[in-house]
Write a protein that holds these residues in place. Structure first.
Motif, PDB file in Angstrom:
ATOM      1  N   GLU A   1      -2.840 -10.276  -0.425  1.00 40.43           N
ATOM      2  CA  GLU A   1      -2.409  -8.878  -0.244  1.00 40.43           C
ATOM      3  C   GLU A   1      -1.829  -8.333  -1.543  1.00 40.43           C
ATOM      4  O   GLU A   1      -2.104  -7.180  -1.918  1.00 40.43           O
ATOM      5  N   TRP A   2      -1.052  -9.164  -2.228  1.00 40.68           N
ATOM      6  CA  TRP A   2      -0.475  -8.725  -3.514  1.00 40.68           C
ATOM      7  C   TRP A   2      -1.588  -8.490  -4.535  1.00 40.68           C
ATOM      8  O   TRP A   2      -1.584  -7.487  -5.248  1.00 40.68           O
ATOM      9  N   ALA A   3      -2.553  -9.384  -4.591  1.00 39.58           N
ATOM     10  CA  ALA A   3      -3.648  -9.247  -5.553  1.00 39.58           C
ATOM     11  C   ALA A   3      -4.441  -7.970  -5.297  1.00 39.58           C
ATOM     12  O   ALA A   3      -4.820  -7.257  -6.234  1.00 39.58           O
ATOM     13  N   ARG A   4      -4.680  -7.672  -4.024  1.00 44.88           N
ATOM     14  CA  ARG A   4      -5.452  -6.468  -3.680  1.00 44.88           C
ATOM     15  C   ARG A   4      -4.710  -5.205  -4.104  1.00 44.88           C
ATOM     16  O   ARG A   4      -5.285  -4.314  -4.750  1.00 44.88           O
ATOM     17  N   LEU A   5      -3.422  -5.116  -3.750  1.00 53.43           N
ATOM     18  CA  LEU A   5      -2.663  -3.919  -4.102  1.00 53.43           C
ATOM     19  C   LEU A   5      -2.435  -3.825  -5.607  1.00 53.43           C
ATOM     20  O   LEU A   5      -2.402  -2.722  -6.169  1.00 53.43           O
ATOM     21  N   LYS A   6      -2.294  -4.968  -6.268  1.00 52.86           N
ATOM     22  CA  LYS A   6      -2.114  -4.951  -7.722  1.00 52.86           C
ATOM     23  C   LYS A   6      -3.327  -4.341  -8.418  1.00 52.86           C
ATOM     24  O   LYS A   6      -3.188  -3.542  -9.349  1.00 52.86           O
ATOM     25  N   THR A   7      -4.511  -4.704  -7.954  1.00 54.24           N
ATOM     26  CA  THR A   7      -5.738  -4.133  -8.524  1.00 54.24           C
ATOM     27  C   THR A   7      -5.795  -2.632  -8.275  1.00 54.24           C
ATOM     28  O   THR A   7      -6.146  -1.850  -9.171  1.00 54.24           O
ATOM     29  N   ALA A   8      -5.442  -2.220  -7.063  1.00 56.03           N
ATOM     30  CA  ALA A   8      -5.459  -0.796  -6.734  1.00 56.03           C
ATOM     31  C   ALA A   8      -4.387  -0.040  -7.514  1.00 56.03           C
ATOM     32  O   ALA A   8      -4.622   1.085  -7.987  1.00 56.03           O
ATOM     33  N   PHE A   9      -3.210  -0.629  -7.651  1.00 59.58           N
ATOM     34  CA  PHE A   9      -2.099  -0.005  -8.376  1.00 59.58           C
ATOM     35  C   PHE A   9      -2.467   0.251  -9.835  1.00 59.58           C
ATOM     36  O   PHE A   9      -2.084   1.278 -10.419  1.00 59.58           O
TER      37      PHE A   9
END
Length: 389
Positions: free
Chosen positions: A290-298
């Motif tokens: 979940e962190w990796a996904r949002l980090k990419t989007a951020f």
């Protein structure tokens, strides 16, 4: 309405121009969502997390065709302003959001002084405010204010219990907090929780937000001979400076930071060797998918390292969008009723639910999972998890 400074205007327009979410062709109308936070200065990681979380959620809605409210489809547009952690700027910005931009829903701010300053206006105008401000007064007599993450009031029993169980050498605790509403309130709760658990509070100091030289303050703390220094709501970058300056003065004890943890910022300003072993709390696991996904989007919107508050405001925006669709209209009272009905809500890293009526008089406190992290070799490693209720 007082004019916005050029710096504040730029935070909402040109400076974030590349990240702006313009209306898409498929939508019949545009729904503007306000973001108000500290986008520059020491508190910027928190403010940019608000903005990033809102923009990620808005992009997801727009990419799937818009938000369906009743018989209309809306594109979501984010309108952001920088309060620079100053109440006067927040008042100016919220006036512009309401009167000029036509915003009825605002994510942020994080500063308690800012939130308390704008609360009378947002309550009067029935503008829904989703904040992470920590003052206990935020939810008092609040019909349209929601707090989207836990404060010291919610997590202090769990964090202090963790110290007692996992750091038995700690008997004497010193605490340091900002000299403002956020720091005063949080330090009071921290001191009560530590004392109730049997710890001795040997020092409690405050600093000014723009301060960078903490050597005299650190000298006072170390003179009390603490086993542990609690950094409380001190901004992450400032926390790193305090840790480094304390180590330079010979302190070899424990640091905890139960409030506003950001591993990258603490390591950057404190140095990896100085911050080794520092324990704090986050709203998510940095090693999780979940962190990796949002980090990419951020990263599509901001260049700084993503912080965990992105999760809080990403989920807050998702909650708001879901409530708008269920309400079928943008009327404030209809959305309030729909929000209340969405408990529990499937958050990004676990179940979210509204509570807080016994403490605050209104069930507008969002309870979220809590992760304990320890800094090892410059990165954060999850060492525990707590469910808050």
């Amino acid at each position: 309405m007082p004019p916005l400074s050029r710096r504040v205007v730029l935070a909402g327009t040109a400076a974030l121009g590349a990240a702006a979410l313009a209306p898409r062709a498929f939508a019949q109308e545009t729904l503007k969502i306000g973001v108000l936070g500290t986008l520059t200065g020491p508190g910027a990681p928190w403010g940019l997390a608000i903005d990033g979380g809102a923009r990620i959620a808005a992009k997801e809605v727009n990419d799937r065709g818009g938000l369906k409210i009743g018989d209309k489809s809306y594109a979501i547009e984010i309108v952001a302003y920088d309060d620079q952690y100053k109440a006067a700027n927040a008042v100016t910005a919220v006036n512009r959001l309401i009167e000029v931009d036509g915003v009825r829903f605002i994510l942020g701010p994080i500063a308690s002084a800012s939130t308390l300053a704008i609360k009378p206006l947002t309550e009067r105008e029935k503008v829904l405010l989703f904040t992470a401000s920590w003052s206990s007064a935020i939810l008092k007599d609040a019909d349209y204010v929601y707090r989207v993450g836990p404060t010291t009031q919610e997590f202090a029993p769990a964090t202090v219990a963790w110290v007692k169980a996992n750091r038995p050498q700690v008997k004497r605790v010193a605490t340091i907090s900002a000299n403002d509403e956020t720091g005063w309130n949080s330090q009071r709760v921290q001191k009560e929780a530590y004392t109730k658990a049997g710890f001795e509070i040997v020092a409690a100091e405050h600093f000014e937000r723009q301060q960078t030289d903490f050597r005299p303050l650190v000298t006072k703390l170390l003179a009390a001979n603490p086993d542990s220094i609690e950094l409380d709501t001190t901004p992450p970058a400032t926390s790193g400076l305090i840790i480094r300056q304390a180590r330079e003065q010979g302190y070899r004890g424990i640091f905890t930071k139960f409030g506003g943890f950001d591993v990258a910022e603490i390591v950057r300003t404190g140095g990896a060797e100085n911050v080794e072993g520092v324990v704090g709390i986050l709203q998510a696991d940095p090693a999780s998918p979940e962190w990796a996904r949002l980090k990419t989007a951020f990263a599509q919107f901001h260049k700084n390292e993503m912080g965990d508050y992105t999760f809080l405001f990403y989920d807050a925006a998702r909650l708001l969008f879901s409530a708008l669709e269920k309400a079928g209209r943008t009327d404030a009272d209809a959305v309030v009723a729909a929000l209340a009905a969405q408990s529990p809500f499937p958050g990004t890293v676990g179940e979210l639910h509204w509570g807080g009526r016994e403490t605050y008089g209104v069930a507008h406190q969002l309870y979220t999972p809590l992760f304990f992290l320890e800094i090892n070799n410059g990165t954060g490693r999850v060492i525990g998890k707590a469910a808050l209720s």
